[in-house]
Each structure stands twice: as C-alpha cells, then as structure tokens.
Design a protein around this motif. Structure first.
Motif, PDB file in Angstrom:
ATOM      1  N   THR A   1     -10.768   8.510  -5.377  1.00 39.40           N
ATOM      2  CA  THR A   1      -9.553   8.935  -4.682  1.00 39.40           C
ATOM      3  C   THR A   1      -9.899   9.739  -3.436  1.00 39.40           C
ATOM      4  N   THR A   2     -10.895  10.609  -3.526  1.00 38.23           N
ATOM      5  CA  THR A   2     -11.344  11.390  -2.371  1.00 38.23           C
ATOM      6  C   THR A   2     -11.889  10.474  -1.273  1.00 38.23           C
ATOM      7  N   ALA A   3     -12.734   9.517  -1.657  1.00 42.00           N
ATOM      8  CA  ALA A   3     -13.308   8.586  -0.688  1.00 42.00           C
ATOM      9  C   ALA A   3     -12.219   7.717  -0.057  1.00 42.00           C
ATOM     10  N   LEU A   4     -11.268   7.290  -0.852  1.00 42.68           N
ATOM     11  CA  LEU A   4     -10.163   6.488  -0.341  1.00 42.68           C
ATOM     12  C   LEU A   4      -9.343   7.304   0.660  1.00 42.68           C
ATOM     13  N   GLY A   5      -9.182   8.593   0.377  1.00 45.06           N
ATOM     14  CA  GLY A   5      -8.477   9.492   1.298  1.00 45.06           C
ATOM     15  C   GLY A   5      -9.161   9.570   2.652  1.00 45.06           C
ATOM     16  N   GLN A   6     -10.494   9.548   2.663  1.00 48.40           N
ATOM     17  CA  GLN A   6     -11.225   9.542   3.929  1.00 48.40           C
ATOM     18  C   GLN A   6     -10.918   8.276   4.718  1.00 48.40           C
ATOM     19  N   LEU A   7     -10.871   7.147   4.039  1.00 45.34           N
ATOM     20  CA  LEU A   7     -10.561   5.885   4.704  1.00 45.34           C
ATOM     21  C   LEU A   7      -9.142   5.896   5.268  1.00 45.34           C
ATOM     22  N   VAL A   8      -8.212   6.517   4.552  1.00 42.92           N
ATOM     23  CA  VAL A   8      -6.829   6.637   5.019  1.00 42.92           C
ATOM     24  C   VAL A   8      -6.778   7.525   6.261  1.00 42.92           C
ATOM     25  N   ARG A   9      -7.450   8.675   6.222  1.00 38.26           N
ATOM     26  CA  ARG A   9      -7.445   9.605   7.357  1.00 38.26           C
ATOM     27  C   ARG A   9      -7.994   8.969   8.625  1.00 38.26           C
ATOM     28  N   HIS A  10      -8.926   8.050   8.461  1.00 37.75           N
ATOM     29  CA  HIS A  10      -9.514   7.372   9.622  1.00 37.75           C
ATOM     30  C   HIS A  10      -8.790   6.072   9.952  1.00 37.75           C
ATOM     31  N   ASP A  11      -7.642   5.853   9.317  1.00 40.11           N
ATOM     32  CA  ASP A  11      -6.774   4.708   9.581  1.00 40.11           C
ATOM     33  C   ASP A  11      -7.453   3.360   9.315  1.00 40.11           C
TER      34      ASP A  11
ATOM     35  N   LEU B   1     -17.157   1.484  -1.773  1.00 34.41           N
ATOM     36  CA  LEU B   1     -15.711   1.309  -1.741  1.00 34.41           C
ATOM     37  C   LEU B   1     -15.325   0.337  -0.620  1.00 34.41           C
ATOM     38  N   CYS B   2     -15.895   0.514   0.556  1.00 31.87           N
ATOM     39  CA  CYS B   2     -15.608  -0.391   1.678  1.00 31.87           C
ATOM     40  C   CYS B   2     -16.011  -1.816   1.336  1.00 31.87           C
ATOM     41  N   GLY B   3     -17.186  -1.991   0.749  1.00 35.60           N
ATOM     42  CA  GLY B   3     -17.646  -3.325   0.380  1.00 35.60           C
ATOM     43  C   GLY B   3     -16.752  -3.975  -0.667  1.00 35.60           C
ATOM     44  N   THR B   4     -16.335  -3.211  -1.633  1.00 36.82           N
ATOM     45  CA  THR B   4     -15.452  -3.730  -2.684  1.00 36.82           C
ATOM     46  C   THR B   4     -14.098  -4.119  -2.115  1.00 36.82           C
ATOM     47  N   LEU B   5     -13.537  -3.269  -1.260  1.00 40.64           N
ATOM     48  CA  LEU B   5     -12.249  -3.590  -0.653  1.00 40.64           C
ATOM     49  C   LEU B   5     -12.343  -4.839   0.222  1.00 40.64           C
ATOM     50  N   CYS B   6     -13.439  -4.980   0.952  1.00 39.23           N
ATOM     51  CA  CYS B   6     -13.631  -6.187   1.777  1.00 39.23           C
ATOM     52  C   CYS B   6     -13.699  -7.428   0.897  1.00 39.23           C
ATOM     53  N   SER B   7     -14.439  -7.344  -0.189  1.00 42.73           N
ATOM     54  CA  SER B   7     -14.559  -8.493  -1.098  1.00 42.73           C
ATOM     55  C   SER B   7     -13.210  -8.874  -1.693  1.00 42.73           C
ATOM     56  N   LEU B   8     -12.452  -7.891  -2.097  1.00 41.63           N
ATOM     57  CA  LEU B   8     -11.142  -8.156  -2.690  1.00 41.63           C
ATOM     58  C   LEU B   8     -10.153  -8.684  -1.648  1.00 41.63           C
ATOM     59  N   ALA B   9     -10.219  -8.159  -0.441  1.00 44.67           N
ATOM     60  CA  ALA B   9      -9.288  -8.577   0.610  1.00 44.67           C
ATOM     61  C   ALA B   9      -9.569 -10.000   1.078  1.00 44.67           C
ATOM     62  N   ARG B  10     -10.809 -10.442   0.991  1.00 46.36           N
ATOM     63  CA  ARG B  10     -11.141 -11.804   1.417  1.00 46.36           C
ATOM     64  C   ARG B  10     -10.415 -12.857   0.587  1.00 46.36           C
ATOM     65  N   ARG B  11     -10.112 -12.532  -0.657  1.00 41.29           N
ATOM     66  CA  ARG B  11      -9.437 -13.485  -1.541  1.00 41.29           C
ATOM     67  C   ARG B  11      -8.029 -13.804  -1.061  1.00 41.29           C
ATOM     68  N   GLN B  12      -7.315 -12.793  -0.598  1.00 40.45           N
ATOM     69  CA  GLN B  12      -5.952 -12.956  -0.075  1.00 40.45           C
ATOM     70  C   GLN B  12      -5.799 -12.019   1.123  1.00 40.45           C
ATOM     71  N   PRO B  13      -6.281 -12.444   2.295  1.00 36.44           N
ATOM     72  CA  PRO B  13      -6.350 -11.543   3.449  1.00 36.44           C
ATOM     73  C   PRO B  13      -5.014 -10.985   3.928  1.00 36.44           C
TER      74      PRO B  13
END
Length: 102
Positions: free
Chosen positions: A60-70, A25-37
C-alpha cells in the motif's frame, strides 16, 4: 523459480527478490495491464501484495508512491495505469519513481 502463496499467486523468478518492492510492483502491474490494456487492474491491496511477495502494508505504501507520481490511479479495488511506459522502465531497473526520470 519458486512459488509464493496466498489467495492470488504466481510464479516469481528467484531474482525478483533482489528488486525493490516498487520495481516488483511496477512489473506486476505492467504484466497484469497487458492482458486488458484498456481496463483497470482489479485487485485488492492484499491480492497485489501476494503477487509481489510483500506485506499488504508495504504494498500500500509503494502503491501510494506510484499514485503521488501520477503513474497510477487507485480507486476501491481498481488500479488504473496512467503511464505504462514509465512503469515498465522502472520495473526494468530505473532507481527512482518519478515521471521525469522514467
């Protein structure tokens, strides 16, 4: 490489299946964010789940962990990256999703 299907799909390297869903999930979000930072990533949880090769519920659960850790902020259909460096480090092999260890 093999193909994962769904409404949104990408080629997923075979080795990614060995990573945790959080790391994928982190890798995918990084790849997507690089397109339009400066813009939020605009995907539903189901679309994101298809990209990482997991169920919507588990994503959704994994994304929630990322949200909780800001690391990210989530609003209906939009995911804003709050700590790109930490996401990238976790995607590359860190074992815990916390800002202090990333």
């Amino acid at each position: 490489m093999h193909r994962r299907g769904g409404p949104v799909s990408r080629l997923v390297p075979a080795g990614d299946g060995c990573k945790t869903i959080e790391a994928r999930l982190c890798g995918t979000l990084c790849s997507l964010a690089r397109r339009q930072p400066d813009e939020p990533v605009k995907l539903t949880h189901q679309q994101l789940a298809s990209l990482v090769g997991a169920s919507r519920e588990r994503t959704t659960t994994a994304l929630g962990q990322l949200v909780r850790h800001d690391l990210v902020a989530v609003r209906r259909g939009k995911i804003t990256i709050r700590d790109f460096t930490a996401l990238r480090r976790y995607a590359e092999g860190s074992h815990r999703v916390t800002r202090t260890t990333l």
